[in-house]
Motif scaffolding. Structure first.
Motif, mmCIF file in Angstrom:
data_model
loop_
_atom_site.group_PDB
_atom_site.id
_atom_site.type_symbol
_atom_site.label_atom_id
_atom_site.label_comp_id
_atom_site.label_asym_id
_atom_site.label_seq_id
_atom_site.Cartn_x
_atom_site.Cartn_y
_atom_site.Cartn_z
ATOM 1 N N PHE A 88 39.497 3.828 62.971
ATOM 2 C CA PHE A 88 40.580 3.754 63.369
ATOM 3 C C PHE A 88 41.815 3.748 62.687
ATOM 4 O O PHE A 88 42.051 2.926 61.830
ATOM 5 C CB PHE A 88 40.751 2.431 63.754
ATOM 6 N N LEU A 89 43.247 4.832 62.613
ATOM 7 C CA LEU A 89 44.359 4.854 61.816
ATOM 8 C C LEU A 89 45.584 4.521 62.403
ATOM 9 O O LEU A 89 45.917 4.344 61.703
ATOM 10 C CB LEU A 89 43.873 6.650 61.357
ATOM 11 N N GLY A 90 45.650 4.242 63.761
ATOM 12 C CA GLY A 90 47.258 4.008 63.822
ATOM 13 C C GLY A 90 47.094 3.423 65.275
ATOM 14 O O GLY A 90 45.771 2.828 66.201
ATOM 15 N N MET A 91 48.542 2.352 65.697
ATOM 16 C CA MET A 91 48.041 1.945 67.014
ATOM 17 C C MET A 91 48.026 2.946 68.622
ATOM 18 O O MET A 91 48.846 3.957 67.836
ATOM 19 C CB MET A 91 49.722 1.163 66.717
ATOM 20 N N VAL A 92 47.393 2.377 69.309
ATOM 21 C CA VAL A 92 47.513 3.322 70.400
ATOM 22 C C VAL A 92 48.397 2.718 71.886
ATOM 23 O O VAL A 92 48.047 1.668 71.599
ATOM 24 C CB VAL A 92 46.819 3.776 71.086
ATOM 25 N N CYS A 100 42.500 15.219 71.886
ATOM 26 C CA CYS A 100 41.098 14.483 71.082
ATOM 27 C C CYS A 100 40.300 16.111 70.867
ATOM 28 O O CYS A 100 40.105 17.364 71.505
ATOM 29 C CB CYS A 100 39.918 14.504 71.899
ATOM 30 N N ARG A 101 40.441 16.690 69.053
ATOM 31 C CA ARG A 101 39.680 18.073 68.845
ATOM 32 C C ARG A 101 38.650 17.663 68.462
ATOM 33 O O ARG A 101 37.872 16.432 67.314
ATOM 34 C CB ARG A 101 40.803 18.219 67.086
ATOM 35 N N SER A 119 38.937 14.286 65.878
ATOM 36 C CA SER A 119 40.226 13.563 65.597
ATOM 37 C C SER A 119 40.588 13.090 66.930
ATOM 38 O O SER A 119 40.766 13.669 68.030
ATOM 39 C CB SER A 119 41.385 13.946 64.379
ATOM 40 N N ALA A 120 41.533 11.825 67.114
ATOM 41 C CA ALA A 120 42.509 11.728 68.257
ATOM 42 C C ALA A 120 43.791 12.130 67.812
ATOM 43 O O ALA A 120 43.826 11.035 67.093
ATOM 44 C CB ALA A 120 41.657 10.701 69.169
ATOM 45 N N GLU A 121 44.628 12.336 68.641
ATOM 46 C CA GLU A 121 46.194 12.675 68.159
ATOM 47 C C GLU A 121 46.674 12.374 69.191
ATOM 48 O O GLU A 121 46.705 12.646 70.274
ATOM 49 C CB GLU A 121 46.037 14.406 67.592
ATOM 50 N N GLY A 125 48.595 16.325 64.654
ATOM 51 C CA GLY A 125 48.635 16.732 63.106
ATOM 52 C C GLY A 125 48.614 14.814 62.521
ATOM 53 O O GLY A 125 48.060 14.891 61.771
ATOM 54 N N LYS A 126 48.757 14.158 63.823
ATOM 55 C CA LYS A 126 48.880 13.011 63.555
ATOM 56 C C LYS A 126 48.258 12.176 64.426
ATOM 57 O O LYS A 126 47.787 11.828 65.455
ATOM 58 C CB LYS A 126 50.326 12.485 64.157
ATOM 59 N N ALA A 127 46.712 11.175 63.176
ATOM 60 C CA ALA A 127 45.518 11.478 63.717
ATOM 61 C C ALA A 127 45.620 10.209 64.397
ATOM 62 O O ALA A 127 45.888 9.264 63.524
ATOM 63 C CB ALA A 127 44.048 11.689 63.375
#
Lengths: 139, 149
Positions: A88-92, A100-101, A119-121, A125-127
């Motif tokens: 998990f890289l960032g807040m949603v 989702c790629r 990845s979920a972006e 490019g911002k996952a």
């Protein structure tokens, strides 16, 4: 729901992305109910602000659920989602639209498995989450 | 309780996970996942499964408590991994066990952070492994206190 064709898939290939509808607050509440994770930071804006968040945030596991949806679609009715790994890289937050790629990074002919970088972006490019999926296909 | 390497090896209480059709459907609906394997029993049976199949993140619904006390407000979910020997299907009764396998510190933007890695496995009642979970949580130290929560 027949998934990807193992014999045709190639390393380096980008697979069809899954674009999820904007996440609504009610979906987050539904996910809390279905998963049993009632941490108030996902449900109550005031409780979230009290611990320094901008408001309610979406469960990381819901984002992972979207990547699981993509994994299941690519596995199809006969393939197995052998492994699903996510960082998990960032807040949603509610209102976000996640794409989702998946890209093929490895193919094992003898095991009949493929590894995908996923990845979920929120923006290209911002996952907000990234990881790997391994799918296994029957002979 | 301090969150440090003394936790390694600590085991959670065993938990029985009874997999129900309604719970699978509600979980798939919450994700917005309309995969017929997760929703339509006749479709799942036509494709060789004994009942509807569970999405790969479904074990999250079986709350396995961490074998130590902490304040969730000061924790973050860093990563999660599922490994399957076969998919979970409705009707499964799985025996789940969790254990702390690794604890380490990193210096981050928010100060010292402690990473705790938990592993969980689910076996059927014959003892065959069905799935494994590896979960990493990050604990932040409160600035105004010496102890950990």
């Amino acid at each position: 729901m027949d998934g990807i064709d193992f014999d045709r898939i190639e390393v380096g290939q980008d697979l069809e992305p899954l674009v999820k509808p904007a996440i609504e607050k009610v979906q987050v509440v539904k996910y809390a109910g279905a998963s049993g994770d009632f941490n108030l930071i996902h449900i109550d804006d005031e409780a979230a602000r009290n611990v320094g968040l901008p408001g309610v945030i979406v469960h990381g596991m819901l984002t992972m659920g979207f990547l699981g949806q993509l994994a299941g679609q690519l596995a199809g009715s006969k393939g197995l989602v052998r492994r699903l790994q996510v960082r998990f890289l960032g807040m949603v937050v509610p209102g976000d639209i996640l794409t989702c790629r998946a890209k093929v990074i490895n193919k094992d002919e003898s095991q009949r498995t493929v590894d995908l970088a996923v990845s979920a972006e929120r923006e290209l490019g911002k996952a907000v989450a990234a990881g790997e999926i391994t799918l296994k296909f029957p002979k | 309780m301090r969150i440090d390497s003394s936790l390694v090896g600590l085991k959670g209480k065993e938990k029985i996970f009874e997999v129900e059709k309604g719970a699978i459907r509600a979980f798939a609906r919450a994700i917005g996942d309309d995969n017929p394997l997760y929703n339509v029993e006749s479709y799942a049976k036509e494709h060789g499964y004994s009942s509807i199949v569970a999405p790969p993140t479904f074990p999250i619904t079986n709350f396995v408590p961490m074998p130590f006390q902490f304040d969730p407000k000061w924790s973050l979910h860093a990563s999660q991994e599922y490994i399957y020997e076969r998919p979970i299907v409705a009707g499964d009764v799985l025996r789940c066990n969790g254990e702390v396998v690794e604890v380490y510190d990193r210096q981050g933007k928010l100060g010292r952070m402690t990473f705790v890695v938990m592993e969980e496995k689910g076996e059927d009642l014959e003892g065959s492994l069905v799935f494994r979970v590896k979960k990493t949580l990050i604990f932040r130290q409160k600035e105004d206190e010496d102890g950990w929560n």
